[in-house]
Design a protein around this motif. Structure first.
Motif, PDB file in Angstrom:
ATOM      1  N   LYS A 117      14.239 130.054  33.090  1.00 53.19           N
ATOM      2  CA  LYS A 117      14.433 131.347  32.654  1.00 53.19           C
ATOM      3  C   LYS A 117      15.980 131.860  32.953  1.00 53.19           C
ATOM      4  CE  LYS A 117      10.305 132.206  30.912  1.00 53.19           C
ATOM      5  NZ  LYS A 117       9.849 132.152  29.491  1.00 53.19           N
ATOM      6  N   LEU A 118      16.114 131.419  34.074  1.00 55.04           N
ATOM      7  CA  LEU A 118      17.550 131.624  34.678  1.00 55.04           C
ATOM      8  C   LEU A 118      18.804 130.863  34.435  1.00 55.04           C
ATOM      9  CD1 LEU A 118      16.388 132.975  38.366  1.00 55.04           C
ATOM     10  CD2 LEU A 118      16.677 134.444  36.196  1.00 55.04           C
ATOM     11  N   ALA A 119      18.356 129.604  33.883  1.00 55.44           N
ATOM     12  CA  ALA A 119      19.151 128.520  33.702  1.00 55.44           C
ATOM     13  C   ALA A 119      20.606 128.996  33.044  1.00 55.44           C
ATOM     14  CB  ALA A 119      18.837 127.548  32.668  1.00 55.44           C
ATOM     15  N   ILE A 141      10.089 137.033  47.554  1.00 51.38           N
ATOM     16  CA  ILE A 141       9.155 137.438  46.575  1.00 51.38           C
ATOM     17  C   ILE A 141       8.184 136.093  46.318  1.00 51.38           C
ATOM     18  CG2 ILE A 141       9.002 137.870  44.049  1.00 51.38           C
ATOM     19  CD1 ILE A 141      11.612 139.079  44.222  1.00 51.38           C
ATOM     20  N   LEU A 142       7.055 136.344  46.266  1.00 46.63           N
ATOM     21  CA  LEU A 142       5.951 135.234  46.073  1.00 46.63           C
ATOM     22  C   LEU A 142       5.610 135.194  44.539  1.00 46.63           C
ATOM     23  CD1 LEU A 142       3.990 133.325  47.169  1.00 46.63           C
ATOM     24  CD2 LEU A 142       2.492 134.896  47.747  1.00 46.63           C
ATOM     25  N   LEU A 143       5.613 133.852  44.121  1.00 44.60           N
ATOM     26  CA  LEU A 143       5.120 133.601  42.721  1.00 44.60           C
ATOM     27  C   LEU A 143       3.910 132.598  42.836  1.00 44.60           C
ATOM     28  CD1 LEU A 143       8.536 132.633  41.122  1.00 44.60           C
ATOM     29  CD2 LEU A 143       7.641 135.017  41.464  1.00 44.60           C
ATOM     30  N   ALA A 144       2.677 133.264  42.437  1.00 41.17           N
ATOM     31  CA  ALA A 144       1.440 132.597  42.708  1.00 41.17           C
ATOM     32  C   ALA A 144       0.465 133.002  41.623  1.00 41.17           C
ATOM     33  CB  ALA A 144       0.963 133.040  44.067  1.00 41.17           C
ATOM     34  N   ASP A 145      -0.222 131.977  40.944  1.00 36.72           N
ATOM     35  CA  ASP A 145      -1.346 132.203  40.029  1.00 36.72           C
ATOM     36  C   ASP A 145      -2.379 132.624  40.852  1.00 36.72           C
ATOM     37  OD1 ASP A 145      -3.035 129.741  39.996  1.00 36.72           O
ATOM     38  OD2 ASP A 145      -0.900 128.913  40.135  1.00 36.72           O
ATOM     39  N   SER A 146      -3.410 133.311  40.298  1.00 34.88           N
ATOM     40  CA  SER A 146      -4.500 133.832  41.180  1.00 34.88           C
ATOM     41  C   SER A 146      -5.475 132.705  41.870  1.00 34.88           C
ATOM     42  CB  SER A 146      -5.266 134.781  40.189  1.00 34.88           C
ATOM     43  OG  SER A 146      -5.730 133.962  38.749  1.00 34.88           O
ATOM     44  N   MET A 192       2.954 142.612  41.323  1.00 31.48           N
ATOM     45  CA  MET A 192       3.443 142.708  39.847  1.00 31.48           C
ATOM     46  C   MET A 192       2.436 141.907  39.003  1.00 31.48           C
ATOM     47  SD  MET A 192       7.711 142.676  40.002  1.00 31.48           S
ATOM     48  CE  MET A 192       7.723 142.828  38.405  1.00 31.48           C
ATOM     49  N   ILE A 193       1.727 142.440  37.865  1.00 31.84           N
ATOM     50  CA  ILE A 193       0.760 141.615  37.276  1.00 31.84           C
ATOM     51  C   ILE A 193       1.394 141.193  36.057  1.00 31.84           C
ATOM     52  CG2 ILE A 193      -1.542 141.831  36.212  1.00 31.84           C
ATOM     53  CD1 ILE A 193      -1.765 141.949  39.081  1.00 31.84           C
ATOM     54  N   ALA A 194       1.380 139.936  35.663  1.00 31.75           N
ATOM     55  CA  ALA A 194       1.670 139.400  34.654  1.00 31.75           C
ATOM     56  C   ALA A 194       0.544 139.053  33.851  1.00 31.75           C
ATOM     57  CB  ALA A 194       2.358 137.992  35.023  1.00 31.75           C
ATOM     58  N   THR A 195       0.788 139.644  32.392  1.00 33.50           N
ATOM     59  CA  THR A 195      -0.624 139.270  31.461  1.00 33.50           C
ATOM     60  C   THR A 195      -0.424 138.047  30.963  1.00 33.50           C
ATOM     61  OG1 THR A 195      -0.416 141.806  31.278  1.00 33.50           O
ATOM     62  CG2 THR A 195      -1.454 140.503  29.707  1.00 33.50           C
ATOM     63  N   VAL A 196      -1.700 137.354  30.734  1.00 31.76           N
ATOM     64  CA  VAL A 196      -1.399 135.948  30.355  1.00 31.76           C
ATOM     65  C   VAL A 196      -2.303 135.897  29.033  1.00 31.76           C
ATOM     66  CG1 VAL A 196      -1.987 133.460  31.012  1.00 31.76           C
ATOM     67  CG2 VAL A 196      -1.484 135.248  32.591  1.00 31.76           C
ATOM     68  N   GLY A 197      -2.847 136.979  28.491  1.00 34.83           N
ATOM     69  CA  GLY A 197      -3.599 137.286  27.061  1.00 34.83           C
ATOM     70  C   GLY A 197      -5.010 136.507  27.194  1.00 34.83           C
ATOM     71  N   GLY A 198      -5.571 136.541  28.545  1.00 39.62           N
ATOM     72  CA  GLY A 198      -6.925 136.007  28.393  1.00 39.62           C
ATOM     73  C   GLY A 198      -6.845 134.568  29.101  1.00 39.62           C
ATOM     74  N   GLN A 199      -5.653 133.743  29.177  1.00 38.24           N
ATOM     75  CA  GLN A 199      -5.800 132.713  29.893  1.00 38.24           C
ATOM     76  C   GLN A 199      -5.256 132.804  31.363  1.00 38.24           C
ATOM     77  OE1 GLN A 199      -4.212 129.587  27.578  1.00 38.24           O
ATOM     78  NE2 GLN A 199      -4.465 130.836  25.679  1.00 38.24           N
ATOM     79  N   ASN A 200      -5.717 132.077  32.296  1.00 35.60           N
ATOM     80  CA  ASN A 200      -5.288 131.992  33.626  1.00 35.60           C
ATOM     81  C   ASN A 200      -4.672 130.577  33.986  1.00 35.60           C
ATOM     82  OD1 ASN A 200      -6.076 134.602  34.062  1.00 35.60           O
ATOM     83  ND2 ASN A 200      -8.064 134.123  34.684  1.00 35.60           N
ATOM     84  N   LYS A 245       1.635 130.593  34.826  1.00 36.47           N
ATOM     85  CA  LYS A 245       3.087 130.165  35.442  1.00 36.47           C
ATOM     86  C   LYS A 245       4.144 130.670  34.565  1.00 36.47           C
ATOM     87  CE  LYS A 245       1.197 126.225  38.065  1.00 36.47           C
ATOM     88  NZ  LYS A 245       1.292 124.902  38.165  1.00 36.47           N
ATOM     89  N   ARG A 246       4.067 130.523  33.463  1.00 30.66           N
ATOM     90  CA  ARG A 246       5.393 130.993  32.229  1.00 30.66           C
ATOM     91  C   ARG A 246       5.190 132.454  32.551  1.00 30.66           C
ATOM     92  NH1 ARG A 246       3.931 126.447  27.688  1.00 30.66           N
ATOM     93  NH2 ARG A 246       5.243 124.830  28.615  1.00 30.66           N
ATOM     94  N   ALA A 247       4.061 133.337  32.410  1.00 27.90           N
ATOM     95  CA  ALA A 247       3.971 134.611  32.489  1.00 27.90           C
ATOM     96  C   ALA A 247       4.593 135.391  33.582  1.00 27.90           C
ATOM     97  CB  ALA A 247       2.610 134.955  31.970  1.00 27.90           C
ATOM     98  N   ILE A 248       4.148 134.560  34.804  1.00 29.81           N
ATOM     99  CA  ILE A 248       4.814 134.914  36.076  1.00 29.81           C
ATOM    100  C   ILE A 248       6.178 134.851  36.119  1.00 29.81           C
ATOM    101  CG2 ILE A 248       4.591 134.328  38.515  1.00 29.81           C
ATOM    102  CD1 ILE A 248       1.807 133.693  38.100  1.00 29.81           C
ATOM    103  N   ALA A 249       6.576 133.838  35.512  1.00 26.39           N
ATOM    104  CA  ALA A 249       8.283 133.393  35.629  1.00 26.39           C
ATOM    105  C   ALA A 249       8.904 134.498  34.918  1.00 26.39           C
ATOM    106  CB  ALA A 249       8.402 131.952  35.168  1.00 26.39           C
TER     107      ALA A 249
END
Length: 259
Positions: free
Chosen positions: A114-116, A204-209, A251-259, A83-87
């Motif tokens: 992030k937008l605060a 814009i949809l924000l969703a983990d896999s 758009m793919i957010a890289t999570v460093g091997g963690q989902n 979620k943090r990577a997506i944000a």
């Protein structure tokens, strides 16, 4: 119009929409709020519908077990790194001076953080996000009016209709995704998302896999309404093809091997 006629009209309405407020039914049927509340109590008692806060909701089709959305406090601790990577990636889509809508939910909450302190006009129905921005933010904040629904963590007026706020982008999360569209089990979230979707140029949809394997019953928006999805790198080839076939930019957010 007798009781049976009203009950039939209410159940017919619930085949078209998953939720109806007391005000909705009062205006449609032309009777008092007290009469509507008695009708809701009766339909709930005989199992034709479910009494929920503010109105009435359709039962699960076929008597299936209801797939409930997790309360916000529980859901926020799931797939946090994704979620943090997506944000982080989604925040790059926002320009200074933009007017945006950030929907309730744990992934959208991460975007709001992030937008605060950005120079943006931000509208939200998320009580947790509004509380954070009120204490830590400097962005121009507009908060949805209505009552607080603690389980999903939103502020909403079931009889209020479409908000008078227009945005370039509406950032929204979802409980599940299928080829039919965005899916939710909570009727108020379904109604709120549909209303807010009318207030923005782009969704814009924000969703983990994980969301592609969750299948609640209510179709909120068709995939054709979504312009972009920001999702983590756990997205499968099958899921990617479904989204691409619907014309959605991925758009793919890289999570460093963690989902």
């Amino acid at each position: 119009m007798n009781d049976s006629d009203r009950h039939r009209m209410i159940t017919d309405l619930l085949r078209e929409t998953p939720f109806a407020s007391v005000r909705d039914l009062q205006e449609r049927l032309g009777v008092s709020p007290a009469t509507i509340r008695r009708d809701i109590d009766k339909l709930h008692e005989i199992g034709k519908a479910r009494k929920v806060y503010g109105g009435i909701s359709a039962n699960e089709a076929g008597g299936a077990t209801r797939l409930s959305a997790k309360p916000y406090d529980e859901n926020r601790d799931i797939a946090v790194e994704a979620k943090r990577a997506i944000a982080e990636l989604a925040a790059g889509l926002v320009r200074d001076g933009d007017s945006i809508i950030v929907h309730a939910g744990s992934t959208c909450y991460q975007l709001g953080i992030k937008l605060a302190r950005r120079n943006v006009r931000l509208y939200t129905n998320s009580m947790p996000l509004a509380a954070y921005l009120g204490e830590h933010g400097s962005c121009h904040l507009t908060l949805a009016g209505g009552e607080l629904y603690r389980e999903p963590g939103i502020v909403h007026d079931p009889s209020g209709g479409v908000p008078s706020f227009f945005a370039s982008r509406f950032f929204v999360g979802t409980q599940g995704i299928s080829s039919d569209g965005l899916l939710e089990s909570h009727p108020l979230l379904t109604k709120a998302i549909r209303e807010l979707s009318e207030c923005a140029d782009e969704i814009i949809l924000l969703a983990d896999s994980r969301k592609l394997s969750i299948q609640p019953r209510n179709i909120v928006l068709p995939l054709s309404r979504i312009g972009t999805i920001v999702i983590d790198d756990g997205l499968s080839d099958t899921g990617a093809k479904m989204l691409e076939d619907a014309g959605i930019t991925i758009m793919i957010a890289t999570v460093g091997g963690q989902n």
